[in-house]
Design a protein around this motif. Sequence first.
Motif, mmCIF file in Angstrom:
data_model
loop_
_atom_site.group_PDB
_atom_site.id
_atom_site.type_symbol
_atom_site.label_atom_id
_atom_site.label_comp_id
_atom_site.label_asym_id
_atom_site.label_seq_id
_atom_site.Cartn_x
_atom_site.Cartn_y
_atom_site.Cartn_z
ATOM 1 N N LYS A 139 6.694 9.834 -5.673
ATOM 2 C CA LYS A 139 6.928 8.774 -6.454
ATOM 3 C C LYS A 139 7.746 7.822 -5.266
ATOM 4 C CE LYS A 139 4.910 9.492 -10.140
ATOM 5 N NZ LYS A 139 3.386 9.309 -9.965
ATOM 6 N N GLY A 140 7.267 6.892 -4.684
ATOM 7 C CA GLY A 140 7.883 6.233 -3.493
ATOM 8 C C GLY A 140 6.913 5.548 -2.386
ATOM 9 N N GLN A 177 3.963 7.787 -1.029
ATOM 10 C CA GLN A 177 2.830 7.855 -1.631
ATOM 11 C C GLN A 177 1.660 7.304 -1.082
ATOM 12 O OE1 GLN A 177 2.626 6.539 -5.985
ATOM 13 N NE2 GLN A 177 4.124 5.107 -5.434
#
Length: 91
Positions: A19-20, A23
Amino acid sequence: MRSITTFDLQYAHRFYGFKGEAQYLHGHTGILTIEVEDSVNQGVNMVFPCNEIKKTAWDVLQNFDHALILREDDPLLPAIMEVYRKQGILD
């Protein structure tokens, strides 16, 4: 004495499941430095000729330069592999 040579490698990847920003598919320039340390070879007046280090290392590194690196479970992988097969890059 040391002989040192460097390689600039370009590659793309993503962290599937992260997540961030990482990705998403993105690219990097990596710098690999190879250092050989030993006594001086009198025939060439260095430990190991840098051009020979590059030739030897490139046999392996050429598989990583401008490569796309994905996890085996990345859902993008099958689609990319199919494109490579259609283009004759893979059998």
